[in-house]
Each structure stands twice: as C-alpha cells, then as structure tokens.
Design an enzyme around this catalytic site. Sequence first.
Site, PDB file in Angstrom:
ATOM      1  N   CYS A 145       0.818  -1.224   0.000  1.00 38.74           N
ATOM      2  CA  CYS A 145       0.000   0.000   0.000  1.00 38.74           C
ATOM      3  C   CYS A 145       0.849   1.270   0.000  1.00 38.74           C
ATOM      4  CB  CYS A 145      -0.949   0.009   1.193  1.00 38.74           C
ATOM      5  SG  CYS A 145      -2.108  -1.359   1.191  1.00 38.74           S
ATOM      6  N   ASN A 162      -9.872   0.322  -0.538  1.00 36.50           N
ATOM      7  CA  ASN A 162      -8.411   0.371  -0.476  1.00 36.50           C
ATOM      8  C   ASN A 162      -7.846  -0.210  -1.772  1.00 36.50           C
ATOM      9  OD1 ASN A 162      -5.700  -0.064   0.011  1.00 36.50           O
ATOM     10  ND2 ASN A 162      -5.987  -0.952   2.047  1.00 36.50           N
ATOM     11  N   HIS A 205      -3.254   7.458   2.106  1.00 37.12           N
ATOM     12  CA  HIS A 205      -3.634   6.130   1.630  1.00 37.12           C
ATOM     13  C   HIS A 205      -5.033   5.839   2.160  1.00 37.12           C
ATOM     14  CE1 HIS A 205      -3.880   1.998   0.737  1.00 37.12           C
ATOM     15  NE2 HIS A 205      -3.654   1.571   1.960  1.00 37.12           N
TER      16      HIS A 205
END
Length: 325
Positions: A115, A282, A252
Amino acid sequence: MSVRRSVIAGTGGYLPERVVTNEELARRVDTSDEWIVARTGIRQRHVAAKDELTSDLALHAAEAALVAAGRRAGEIDGILLATTTPDLTFPASATRVQAELGMTRGFAFDLQAVCSGFIFALAQADALIRSGMSERLLVIGAETFSRILDWEDRTTCVLFGDGAGAVVLEAGEGAGTPADRGVLSARLHSDGRQAELLKTDGGPSSTGTVGKVRMLGREVFRHAVTNLATVMEETLADVGVSTDEIDWVIPHQANRRILDGTARKLGIDPGRVIVTVDRHANTSAASVPLALDVAVRDGRVAPGNLLLLEAMGGGFTWGACLVRM
Ligand code: ACO
C-alpha cells in the site's frame, strides 16, 4: 541559491467500470452494508474485468497523466510502477506499459511496497530527478487486488478494490525554500518484524502460487495511526512547516477511521483530508495517486497548494512526501 526539484506536472487516474456495492458482497459473505460503513467508511469498490490487467489500468492512468502534463510518451525517461499485483511474475508490468505507450527509450520497472508503493516510487523518482539522472518520469500506482483476495473471507474481501493513478514528475528549479514547487521532503520506513500481520499466504519462491491476502486487521490498525502520524511529522520537520500550512492531506485510503484518527493525532482539520475510500475502497498502491487525481480534477487541489501524501502497508512499510503543486 538555485536547487533542482522534481515537480508534479500532471495527474491521471483510472477505475475499472464494474462497481461492487456492499449489498452485493453481503449476498456472498456474512457481512452487511451497516458493518462495512461503520467500521471502514467503504460503500463500494471497483473491480477489474477478467481480461483487464494491472498494466491496462496503469496504462489508462499514465495516458491521462501525460495529457494533463501536456507531454508525449517520447518525452519520458522512465516508468516506475508501484504494484503488488503485477500481470506476471516477470517481466515487470511497467515494461508492458512502456511498450503500449510506444516508448522505445528509457527504463521501466516495478516497485513493491504494497500500500505504500506509490510513496516509495515517488521518493525514488524524486531522487532520480534531483540527482540529474532523469528529467521526466512517469510514476504509477496500479493494482488488481481483487485477484489476490479470498472472496470467502469477510475480514479482508470487503476492504479492497482495483484502480490506478499516475503522475508525470519532471525537473524544475527552486530557491531551496518551502515556497518551492515540487517534492520538498520524502521519508520512508519499513519494519520486517511485522510481516505476519499483513501478507499473502503464497508467492513464487515459497508456494509457487500467488497466495491470498491474510491480515490481522485490529493489529494493523493499531500500528497504522502511530506510524503514519510519526512519519508525517518527520516530513514537516524536514521542511520546517507546521500542520497549519498544509492545504491538503492525501492519505492512503485504507479505512476512514485510520484517516480520521491520524488527522486527529496531528491536529489537522478533517475537512483538509481528501477521502475517496467510500467510493474506491483500499486500492493499495493506487490509492494515493487516485485520490490526488480526484482532488486535482474537482479543483480542490490547486497550483501552489502544499500537500502531505502518506501511506502504510504490508511489510510493514510506511512513508510520507511533502509536495507543493
Ligand atoms: N462483516 C461483519 N463482521 C465482520 C467482518 C465483516 N466484513 N469482518 C470482521 N467481522 C467481525 C469479526 O469476526 C469480529 O467478530 P467477533 O467479535 O465475533 O470475533 C468483529 O467483526 C470485530 O472484528 P475486528 O477485527 O475487531 O474489527 P475492527 O473494528 O478492528 O475492524 C477492520 C476490522 C475494518 C479490518 C479494521 O481493523 C481495519 O481497518 N484495520 C486496518 C487494516 C487495513 O486497513 N489494512 C489495509 C492495509 S494496511 C493499511 O493500509 C493501513
């Protein structure tokens, strides 16, 4: 004093057409729209079509970023593609993007920091440009995380989505002050001791398979807020600016509660945080450049704005970049 800076000249994003709502997931696993929204803020996610590869998503985002920057592919010196879900184990998906863009010079490689991948790639690209090795780079985050989800596991499958975001980063000149355009600070961290908390249960060298995402969500959550707040403070201290001077935080997009918790810890007004997790979920390495692109296109992020980009992911890896548009 004149200093060489790397400046974001254009942004692009791409989301696959198919939208999967929480209601649709609730028909597959034991979950509900209420639970997902309350715990994560996620309402829907985009999922790539069967024949749509990570490099296809990356290509769309890269083309949009090139248009926004007013540049042709032939003017690009290299491609850094952050992804955990490459088309193949090798060659790097970045090389397919390079070929599809018609580029016959420069370099292209993938970078893997889950990520945090885009933050790591942006920091790397900034270093390449400031060193004088490159003039203009495409930095992309692209993922088809849907391919590595266990769609029977309600603790992970509700959290992720597919997408891509990209920026054109190019050399510029600054005065060496916080008023300069470009990447003003980049800080990266990893802690391999935490690998078990968030990982896939397979890979080329261990099982010979791709593996599926496994996560101890509560533990990850606990580390996320602390690590992110610390690294954000590091970048601010590097440049000597305070949280009040940040126009937008581009985080993020893992979980609305992580976004809110981190902003609260740093005393940042939640209204200054760009949120796309409700619509994108996500998207791993794609989430920061996608959120940036959304905010540039809807006019919230304007030239001259000071942005704080941050991410944390498996490894653990985490990092932040302070950038003036
Ligand atoms: N639907 C309904 N119930 C669920 C679901 C679901 N989809 N998933 C888990 N549950 C249940 C659990 O089984 C548990 O039940 P139990 O109490 O009977 O055992 C209960 O809900 C609570 O589970 P927790 O894991 O404690 O719930 P929590 O409030 O921590 O929320 C979540 C879980 C959303 C995963 C949260 O921990 C989180 O967001 N963690 C961060 C993880 C993350 O974002 N990772 C992405 C990569 S890393 C990063 O980007 C920062």
